[in-house]
Design a protein around this motif. Structure first.
Motif, PDB file in Angstrom:
ATOM      1  N   UNK A 297       0.977  -1.484   0.211  1.00  0.00           N
ATOM      2  CA  UNK A 297       0.159   0.050  -0.476  1.00  0.00           C
ATOM      3  C   UNK A 297       0.653   1.177  -0.726  1.00  0.00           C
ATOM      4  N   UNK A 298       1.729   1.049   0.491  1.00  0.00           N
ATOM      5  CA  UNK A 298       2.735   1.999   0.591  1.00  0.00           C
ATOM      6  C   UNK A 298       3.935   2.210   1.398  1.00  0.00           C
ATOM      7  N   UNK A 299       4.905   2.744   0.927  1.00  0.00           N
ATOM      8  CA  UNK A 299       6.532   2.458   1.311  1.00  0.00           C
ATOM      9  C   UNK A 299       7.272   3.787   1.695  1.00  0.00           C
ATOM     10  N   UNK A 300       8.040   3.967   2.630  1.00  0.00           N
ATOM     11  CA  UNK A 300       8.434   5.355   3.072  1.00  0.00           C
ATOM     12  C   UNK A 300       9.883   5.249   2.216  1.00  0.00           C
ATOM     13  N   UNK A 301      10.878   6.072   2.742  1.00  0.00           N
ATOM     14  CA  UNK A 301      11.916   6.743   1.831  1.00  0.00           C
ATOM     15  C   UNK A 301      12.857   6.825   3.387  1.00  0.00           C
ATOM     16  N   UNK A 302      13.220   5.525   3.772  1.00  0.00           N
ATOM     17  CA  UNK A 302      14.218   5.703   5.128  1.00  0.00           C
ATOM     18  C   UNK A 302      16.122   6.488   4.737  1.00  0.00           C
ATOM     19  N   UNK A 303      16.322   6.049   5.414  1.00  0.00           N
ATOM     20  CA  UNK A 303      17.978   6.977   5.314  1.00  0.00           C
ATOM     21  C   UNK A 303      18.741   6.060   5.472  1.00  0.00           C
ATOM     22  N   UNK A 304      18.305   5.022   5.008  1.00  0.00           N
ATOM     23  CA  UNK A 304      19.223   3.730   5.770  1.00  0.00           C
ATOM     24  C   UNK A 304      19.255   3.005   4.049  1.00  0.00           C
ATOM     25  N   UNK A 305      18.196   2.997   3.255  1.00  0.00           N
ATOM     26  CA  UNK A 305      18.263   3.534   1.604  1.00  0.00           C
ATOM     27  C   UNK A 305      18.990   3.836   1.462  1.00  0.00           C
ATOM     28  N   UNK A 306      18.716   5.783   1.879  1.00  0.00           N
ATOM     29  CA  UNK A 306      19.983   6.184   0.716  1.00  0.00           C
ATOM     30  C   UNK A 306      21.685   5.901   1.254  1.00  0.00           C
ATOM     31  N   UNK A 307      21.683   5.163   2.253  1.00  0.00           N
ATOM     32  CA  UNK A 307      23.458   4.665   2.453  1.00  0.00           C
ATOM     33  C   UNK A 307      23.544   3.935   1.775  1.00  0.00           C
ATOM     34  N   UNK A 308      22.604   2.511   1.559  1.00  0.00           N
ATOM     35  CA  UNK A 308      23.303   1.371   0.415  1.00  0.00           C
ATOM     36  C   UNK A 308      23.133   2.509  -0.843  1.00  0.00           C
ATOM     37  N   UNK A 309      22.307   3.038  -1.117  1.00  0.00           N
ATOM     38  CA  UNK A 309      22.780   3.858  -2.846  1.00  0.00           C
ATOM     39  C   UNK A 309      23.857   5.142  -3.296  1.00  0.00           C
ATOM     40  N   UNK A 310      23.773   5.756  -1.552  1.00  0.00           N
ATOM     41  CA  UNK A 310      25.542   6.317  -1.619  1.00  0.00           C
ATOM     42  C   UNK A 310      26.598   4.823  -1.531  1.00  0.00           C
ATOM     43  N   UNK A 311      26.512   4.068  -1.782  1.00  0.00           N
ATOM     44  CA  UNK A 311      27.547   3.073  -1.439  1.00  0.00           C
ATOM     45  C   UNK A 311      28.281   2.822   0.421  1.00  0.00           C
ATOM     46  N   UNK A 312      27.536   3.025   1.055  1.00  0.00           N
ATOM     47  CA  UNK A 312      28.075   2.755   2.114  1.00  0.00           C
ATOM     48  C   UNK A 312      28.069   2.253   2.931  1.00  0.00           C
ATOM     49  N   UNK A 313      27.351   0.966   2.564  1.00  0.00           N
ATOM     50  CA  UNK A 313      26.845  -0.323   3.392  1.00  0.00           C
ATOM     51  C   UNK A 313      26.468  -1.357   1.230  1.00  0.00           C
ATOM     52  N   UNK A 314      27.265  -2.001   1.793  1.00  0.00           N
ATOM     53  CA  UNK A 314      27.868  -3.471   0.634  1.00  0.00           C
ATOM     54  C   UNK A 314      26.590  -4.576   0.787  1.00  0.00           C
ATOM     55  N   UNK A 315      25.944  -5.116  -0.269  1.00  0.00           N
ATOM     56  CA  UNK A 315      24.468  -5.419   0.154  1.00  0.00           C
ATOM     57  C   UNK A 315      25.209  -6.457  -1.238  1.00  0.00           C
ATOM     58  N   UNK A 316      23.720  -7.457  -1.411  1.00  0.00           N
ATOM     59  CA  UNK A 316      23.572  -8.873  -2.486  1.00  0.00           C
ATOM     60  C   UNK A 316      23.212  -7.775  -3.530  1.00  0.00           C
ATOM     61  N   UNK A 317      23.041  -7.499  -4.892  1.00  0.00           N
ATOM     62  CA  UNK A 317      22.634  -6.973  -5.627  1.00  0.00           C
ATOM     63  C   UNK A 317      22.536  -7.397  -7.062  1.00  0.00           C
ATOM     64  N   UNK A 318      21.126  -7.430  -7.882  1.00  0.00           N
ATOM     65  CA  UNK A 318      20.236  -6.121  -8.014  1.00  0.00           C
ATOM     66  C   UNK A 318      19.582  -5.989  -6.795  1.00  0.00           C
ATOM     67  N   UNK A 319      18.723  -5.157  -6.029  1.00  0.00           N
ATOM     68  CA  UNK A 319      17.989  -5.022  -4.783  1.00  0.00           C
ATOM     69  C   UNK A 319      17.172  -4.708  -4.929  1.00  0.00           C
ATOM     70  N   UNK A 320      15.876  -5.108  -5.115  1.00  0.00           N
ATOM     71  CA  UNK A 320      14.968  -3.920  -4.643  1.00  0.00           C
ATOM     72  C   UNK A 320      14.733  -3.434  -2.954  1.00  0.00           C
ATOM     73  N   UNK A 321      14.714  -2.640  -3.331  1.00  0.00           N
ATOM     74  CA  UNK A 321      14.926  -1.508  -2.702  1.00  0.00           C
ATOM     75  C   UNK A 321      13.263  -0.962  -1.672  1.00  0.00           C
ATOM     76  N   UNK A 322      13.513  -0.651  -0.063  1.00  0.00           N
ATOM     77  CA  UNK A 322      12.805  -0.357   0.256  1.00  0.00           C
ATOM     78  C   UNK A 322      12.762  -1.394   1.387  1.00  0.00           C
ATOM     79  N   UNK A 323      12.381  -0.790   3.071  1.00  0.00           N
ATOM     80  CA  UNK A 323      12.639  -1.733   4.157  1.00  0.00           C
ATOM     81  C   UNK A 323      11.047  -1.017   4.969  1.00  0.00           C
TER      82      UNK A 323
END
Ligand SMILES: NC(=O)c1ccc[n+]([C@@H]2O[C@H](COP(=O)([O-])OP(=O)(O)OC[C@H]3O[C@@H](n4cnc5c(N)ncnc54)[C@H](O)[C@@H]3O)[C@@H](O)[C@H]2O)c1
Ligand SMILES: [Zn+2]
Ligand SMILES: [Zn+2]
Length: 367
Positions: A37-63
């Motif tokens: 229904x809805x997804x917030x845009x959180x600072x933790x997603x931004x850490x990932x986009x800005x390369x600060x945290x490494x994750x398996x990818x491609x990643x469907x973002x949002x938590x």
């Protein structure tokens, strides 16, 4: 059966998300298909986009999401088709020692940090069959996601999805840091450094707990005005002498100080804002590997405490319904935290605004 969904995908490098059509398979045993229904845009997603945290990818973002249960896999007992649910970005395994002790936020059996379901796979693929990883096993920036049963917590249908989504991260984290981690007694003096979506939730939690004064610190005047509307009694600009003002307002230092940005420089400020025997609560998350330096002799001699706060010490199945009830009772003004309701296609603009220190919370609303 697989279905298609529009989703915001991070391809592993660069700070842009690609909004594209993906495939979502049926839920397996113990899993739940959620129509978001809805997804917030959180600072933790931004850490990932800005390369600060490494994750398996491609990643469907949002938590930080909420939606409707569309289908359930074999054996699911806690939720049924049609239920409204808030998603937890740390699905508890319900078997490890931490889970048995009622510390779901500290679960060691979850694979959410690996962006995997309990069986080590995901239900999301690109149209060419490439595996996609749902961020923190939630992947809420998608019209559909499949999560473990323990990540989908039923809440009353009266709570709108935009508000419900925030309960899944910023509110559980911010309010929980106050009531679960710090257990702030009424009348305590307090400071909050960083008044984004999570920091403002800390302010709300402090107001709920009866803290006084509540001093908000940020670089943005607009954020400081929002903090006042959520219960801050004083505001301090981050580019001024923050410690001197906090000492003056509190008469010697605060009982509690919350860092809600994740910058080593502001984390290092925390002990200097505290009264003797005060408690600093670290909520903001820095880039991987970053360190902060503190004056250990001063910390020890003045009996101060520094505590880490993960997911506000929340047990999703207990805390999410409680937070929803506080909202319905008019005790948490969660609607007011949402500054922008946006379409999924506008998600990159929301991250640019966040980087510029603008907007309290953008929420993606799905049709
Ligand atoms: N511990 C947890 O479980 C948990 C959960 C969710 C989010 N977080 C973390 O919390 C942090 C905040 O998330 P958010 O969604 O509120 O982000 P946000 O970007 O919305 O908020 C950050 C705020 O800090 C302010 N700021 C930036 N630099 C500053 C400075 N030098 N001094 C004072 N204020 C400054 C910005 O103006 C903004 O208001 C992030 O690091 C995020 O990863 C932690
Ligand atoms: Zn566990
Ligand atoms: Zn979050």
């Amino acid at each position: 059966m697989t279905r298609t969904a529009l989703a915001a995908v991070h391809d592993g490098s660069g700070d842009r998300l690609d909004v594209r059509t993906i495939r979502v398979a049926d839920p397996g045993p113990g899993e739940v298909l959620v129509r978001m229904g809805a997804s917030g845009v959180c600072g933790s997603d931004r850490h990932v986009l800005d390369g600060e945290w490494q994750l398996p990818s491609p990643t469907v973002m949002g938590h930080e999401g909420a939606g409707v249960v569309e289908a359930v896999g074999a054996g699911v007992q806690d939720v049924a088709v049609g239920d409204h649910v808030v998603l937890s970005w740390c699905y508890p395994c319900r078997r490890c020692r931490a889970c048995a002790q009622g510390k779901a936020w500290a679960c060691t059996g979850t694979r959410s940090g690996e962006c995997l379901l309990p069986d080590g796979t995901t239900r999301l693929t690109d149209e060419d069959g490439t595996t996609l990883y749902p961020y923190l096993a939630a992947g809420t920036m998608s019209e559909y996601s499949v999560v473990p049963e323990s990540a989908a917590v039923r809440i009353p249908k009266e709570v709108p999805f935009d508000v419900a989504s925030l309960i899944g991260c910023s509110i559980a984290t911010g309010v929980g840091a106050v009531v679960n981690n710090a257990r702030v007694p009424s009348g305590s003096s307090s400071v909050v450094i960083g008044c984004g979506g999570v920091g403002l939730a800390v302010v709300m939690g402090l107001a709920l707990a009866g803290a006084d004064p509540i001093i908000a610190v940020d670089t943005s005047d607009a954020k400081l005005a929002s903090a006042r509307s959520f219960g801050a009694t004083h505001t301090v600009r981050a580019d001024s002498d923050v410690a001197a003002q906090v000492v003056e307002i509190t008469g010697g230092g605060a009982d509690f100080a919350f860092e809600v940005i994740g910058r080593p420089q502001t984390i290092e400020q925390v002990p200097g804002l505290l009264a003797t025997a005060g408690t600093g609560v670290l909520v903001g998350l820095p880039a991987e590997g970053e360190k902060a330096s503190i004056d250990v002799l001063e910390l020890a001699e003045s009996g101060k405490t520094l505590i880490g706060s993960n997911y506000g010490g929340a047990v999703p199945s207990v805390d999410f319904p409680k937070l929803a009830q506080l909202y319905l009772a008019g005790r948490l003004p969660l609607d007011a935290l949402i500054s922008d309701r946006i379409a999924l296609a506008e998600v990159n603009d929301a991250f640019d605004a966040m980087r510029a220190g603008e907007r309290t919370r953008s929420v993606i609303v799905f049709d």
